[in-house]
Design an enzyme around this catalytic site. Structure first.
Site, PDB file in Angstrom:
ATOM      1  N   THR A 161      -9.116  10.231  -2.098  1.00  0.00           N
ATOM      2  CA  THR A 161      -9.180   9.197  -3.188  1.00  0.00           C
ATOM      3  C   THR A 161     -10.756   8.587  -3.031  1.00  0.00           C
ATOM      4  O   THR A 161     -11.106   8.231  -3.900  1.00  0.00           O
ATOM      5  CB  THR A 161      -8.144   8.117  -2.645  1.00  0.00           C
ATOM      6  OG1 THR A 161      -6.778   8.694  -2.955  1.00  0.00           O
ATOM      7  CG2 THR A 161      -8.201   6.950  -3.561  1.00  0.00           C
ATOM      8  N   SER A 177      -1.144   8.358  13.911  1.00  0.00           N
ATOM      9  CA  SER A 177      -2.405   8.378  13.261  1.00  0.00           C
ATOM     10  C   SER A 177      -2.298   7.720  11.997  1.00  0.00           C
ATOM     11  O   SER A 177      -3.059   6.581  11.679  1.00  0.00           O
ATOM     12  CB  SER A 177      -2.965   9.728  13.184  1.00  0.00           C
ATOM     13  OG  SER A 177      -4.201   9.771  12.300  1.00  0.00           O
ATOM     14  N   ASP A 197       1.123  -1.005   0.095  1.00  0.00           N
ATOM     15  CA  ASP A 197       0.170  -0.048  -0.090  1.00  0.00           C
ATOM     16  C   ASP A 197       1.012   1.275  -0.015  1.00  0.00           C
ATOM     17  O   ASP A 197       2.061   1.275   0.277  1.00  0.00           O
ATOM     18  CB  ASP A 197      -1.024  -0.065   1.326  1.00  0.00           C
ATOM     19  CG  ASP A 197      -2.146   0.918   1.173  1.00  0.00           C
ATOM     20  OD1 ASP A 197      -2.467   1.493   0.028  1.00  0.00           O
ATOM     21  OD2 ASP A 197      -2.992   1.034   1.868  1.00  0.00           O
ATOM     22  N   LYS A 198       0.129   2.307  -0.196  1.00  0.00           N
ATOM     23  CA  LYS A 198       0.898   3.551  -0.327  1.00  0.00           C
ATOM     24  C   LYS A 198       0.037   4.525   0.450  1.00  0.00           C
ATOM     25  O   LYS A 198      -1.195   4.298   0.514  1.00  0.00           O
ATOM     26  CB  LYS A 198       1.429   4.134  -1.650  1.00  0.00           C
ATOM     27  CG  LYS A 198       0.297   4.946  -2.349  1.00  0.00           C
ATOM     28  CD  LYS A 198       0.231   6.554  -2.065  1.00  0.00           C
ATOM     29  CE  LYS A 198      -0.140   7.390  -3.149  1.00  0.00           C
ATOM     30  NZ  LYS A 198      -1.617   7.699  -2.778  1.00  0.00           N
ATOM     31  N   HIS A 199       0.504   5.676   1.111  1.00  0.00           N
ATOM     32  CA  HIS A 199      -0.232   6.569   1.683  1.00  0.00           C
ATOM     33  C   HIS A 199       0.431   8.081   1.391  1.00  0.00           C
ATOM     34  O   HIS A 199       1.654   8.045   1.232  1.00  0.00           O
ATOM     35  CB  HIS A 199      -0.106   6.376   3.246  1.00  0.00           C
ATOM     36  CG  HIS A 199      -0.798   7.740   3.762  1.00  0.00           C
ATOM     37  ND1 HIS A 199      -2.286   7.593   4.074  1.00  0.00           N
ATOM     38  CD2 HIS A 199      -0.842   8.753   4.443  1.00  0.00           C
ATOM     39  CE1 HIS A 199      -2.675   8.671   4.781  1.00  0.00           C
ATOM     40  NE2 HIS A 199      -1.589   9.499   4.876  1.00  0.00           N
ATOM     41  N   SER A 200      -0.467   8.979   1.072  1.00  0.00           N
ATOM     42  CA  SER A 200      -0.093  10.337   0.772  1.00  0.00           C
ATOM     43  C   SER A 200      -0.422  11.285   1.579  1.00  0.00           C
ATOM     44  O   SER A 200      -1.580  11.050   2.138  1.00  0.00           O
ATOM     45  CB  SER A 200      -0.664  10.682  -0.782  1.00  0.00           C
ATOM     46  OG  SER A 200      -0.228  12.405  -0.924  1.00  0.00           O
ATOM     47  N   ARG A 240      -8.236  16.080  18.561  1.00  0.00           N
ATOM     48  CA  ARG A 240      -7.098  16.949  18.264  1.00  0.00           C
ATOM     49  C   ARG A 240      -7.573  17.946  17.264  1.00  0.00           C
ATOM     50  O   ARG A 240      -7.160  19.120  17.207  1.00  0.00           O
ATOM     51  CB  ARG A 240      -5.792  15.985  17.563  1.00  0.00           C
ATOM     52  CG  ARG A 240      -5.266  15.098  18.358  1.00  0.00           C
ATOM     53  CD  ARG A 240      -4.279  13.990  17.552  1.00  0.00           C
ATOM     54  NE  ARG A 240      -3.662  14.644  16.353  1.00  0.00           N
ATOM     55  CZ  ARG A 240      -3.370  14.155  15.295  1.00  0.00           C
ATOM     56  NH1 ARG A 240      -3.864  12.900  15.108  1.00  0.00           N
ATOM     57  NH2 ARG A 240      -2.645  14.556  14.437  1.00  0.00           N
ATOM     58  N   LYS A 288      -3.321   3.143  10.991  1.00  0.00           N
ATOM     59  CA  LYS A 288      -4.277   2.257  10.001  1.00  0.00           C
ATOM     60  C   LYS A 288      -3.738   1.422   9.033  1.00  0.00           C
ATOM     61  O   LYS A 288      -4.185   0.575   8.475  1.00  0.00           O
ATOM     62  CB  LYS A 288      -5.219   3.552   9.287  1.00  0.00           C
ATOM     63  CG  LYS A 288      -5.921   4.443  10.163  1.00  0.00           C
ATOM     64  CD  LYS A 288      -6.996   5.428   9.695  1.00  0.00           C
ATOM     65  CE  LYS A 288      -6.139   6.717   9.150  1.00  0.00           C
ATOM     66  NZ  LYS A 288      -5.604   7.386  10.301  1.00  0.00           N
ATOM     67  N   LYS A 289      -2.595   1.957   8.859  1.00  0.00           N
ATOM     68  CA  LYS A 289      -1.739   1.023   7.769  1.00  0.00           C
ATOM     69  C   LYS A 289      -1.407  -0.358   8.220  1.00  0.00           C
ATOM     70  O   LYS A 289      -1.187  -1.135   7.936  1.00  0.00           O
ATOM     71  CB  LYS A 289      -0.433   1.795   7.186  1.00  0.00           C
ATOM     72  CG  LYS A 289      -0.849   3.293   6.122  1.00  0.00           C
ATOM     73  CD  LYS A 289      -1.792   2.745   5.151  1.00  0.00           C
ATOM     74  CE  LYS A 289      -2.313   3.939   4.531  1.00  0.00           C
ATOM     75  NZ  LYS A 289      -3.196   3.472   3.341  1.00  0.00           N
TER      76      LYS A 289
END
Length: 443
Positions: free
Chosen positions: A122, A185, A82-85, A170, A189-190
């Protein structure tokens, strides 16, 4: 230890033990820690910071606050990737990256988010597809991941519930910017997605949440270090967001741009390069390529031979969308009734762009949210957006095409765009302004 004693310890600059962090996160999850106590610890962390061991412990505790996905029982033939931006205007990388990774032998359960603020989400882009099930049940998710290789979905309520509660706190206590808390955070999730490898796209520049390069670099270093400390192989790339990524901003418009690229149409060079670089790193991390150079070649082949497009089409159909979306996008994707160019008052060369303002223009058109519960208009946005160095003007190209629902919306977007672009005079002696490197650093 009592919650207030943990707060006191961090307030006074102490180092929290893993057991103390785990107990506090457990209390956030089950409600035994009050909102005020959670806010107080967040503020203490904001000012005092956390050491690496504390960040790892916080990330793991938040990961384990809910369901942690397992994929072993599916006997997958490749790694889970997976990727996260961190988000940017026109950031549509996931739409191309997920099916391309699947075509290369990876399995991609991509848990994505909705847009908030000036950046798009997304999940919103995929929800522009009629019938697409963005939150399938677990059995459907597993079937699609195993059968197709990728599924772009939204997070369910049982994934890192401690993060959901803490983030909401927050958000209203001015502690969102804490790198320690952002790291936990994102990664909670990842890690809960059961990944074998992760690549981070950390953006900097006028369209990024962290505009300053040093801030973005600090976040990238934190995420990469903590992820590895938690046992997840991770690479972070620092990428430029001083102009729109690709040529569109807005949900259905971005979907159309990516469908055209998947079908073999011309791709914006910056969008293609960022996507390819992220794919190359992930394929190497996941053992599907010997190194990033081989990963890049594999990505290029899947884009050229249509296998990435095939995976995209199969994923959309498997999650309830139209099977012929790639062939007939205009039959399914919403279109705005007003499509009109916006020109600057004079001819010039684009010297700088307030990319955040361009994103705000899309939000104001109805294509984004001011609050999490707001609905959005998938049809509106910007297309053909000019980039740094482009010559624009009444006798040249426009700043962008605005896709609007109303005349008032168009006029407001036009005014915002004209103010967002800084133009230099066009003379024979002028040279195009130099943009910084697209991928500034790898961590």
């Amino acid at each position: 230890m009592l919650p207030q004693e943990i707060i006191r310890k961090k307030r006074d600059g102490g180092r929290l033990a893993a057991a103390e962090i785990e107990g506090f996160v457990r209390g956030i999850t089950d409600g035994s820690v009050t909102e005020g106590q959670a806010a107080a610890l967040a503020m203490a962390v904001f000012f005092r910071g956390m050491e690496l061991e504390e960040r790892v412990a916080l990330t793991r505790a938040m990961t384990n606050s809910g369901t942690v996905m397992r994929w072993d029982h599916l006997d997958l033939s490749g790694p889970v990737l997976d990727k996260h931006s961190t988000g940017g205007v026109g950031d549509k990388v996931s739409l191309i990256l997920a099916p391309a990774l699947a075509a290369c032998g990876g399995f991609v359960p991509m848990v994505s988010g909705r847009g908030l603020g000036h950046t798009g989400g997304t999940l919103d882009k995929f929800e522009s597809i009629p019938g697409y099930r963005a939150k399938p049940d677990r059995a459907t998710l597993e079937r699609v991941v195993k059968g197709v290789g990728c599924a772009v979905i939204g997070a369910t309520d049982d994934i890192a519930p401690a993060d959901k509660r803490l983030y909401a706190i927050r958000d209203v206590t001015a502690t969102v910017e804490s790198i320690d808390l952002i790291t936990a955070s994102i990664l909670s999730k990842k890690l809960a997605a059961g990944l074998d490898a992760l690549v981070m796209d950390v953006k900097f520049g006028s369209g990024a949440f962290m505009a300053r390069y040093d801030d973005a670099r600090a976040l990238a270093a934190s995420i990469a270090t903590v992820a590895r400390g938690a046992g997840l192989p991770t690479v972070a790339l620092l990428t430029d967001m001083n102009q729109v990524l690709g040529t569109t901003a807005g949900n259905a418009l971005e979907m159309r741009e990516c469908l055209d690229i998947l079908r073999g149409g011309p791709a914006d060079p910056r969008l293609y390069e960022v996507t390819a670089a992220l794919a190359a790193e992930l394929l190497a991390l996941g053992g599907l390529a010997a190194d990033a150079d081989e990963g890049r070649r594999r990505f290029d082949r899947t884009m050229a031979d249509g296998s990435a497009a095939d995976r995209f089409a199969r994923m959309v159909a498997a999650l309830g969308g139209p099977a012929d979306l790639l062939d007939r996008p205009d039959a399914y994707l919403a279109a705005a009734p007003i499509v009109r160019p916006v020109f600057p008052d004079r001819e010039g060369r684009v010297a700088a762009i307030d990319t955040r303002a361009a994103g705000i223009a899309v939000v104001a058109l109805g294509g984004g949210r001011s609050r999490a519960e707001d609905g959005i208009d998938h049809a509106v946005g910007l297309a053909g957006v000019a980039g740094l160095g482009d010559t624009v003007g009444p006798a040249a190209r426009p700043l962008a095409l605005v896709h609007a629902r109303t005349e008032a919306g168009f006029e407001a977007a036009a005014a915002t765009l004209r103010a967002a672009f800084t133009l230099a005079a066009v003379t024979l002696a002028d040279e195009a302004p130099e943009a910084g490197p697209l991928i500034a650093e790898r961590l």
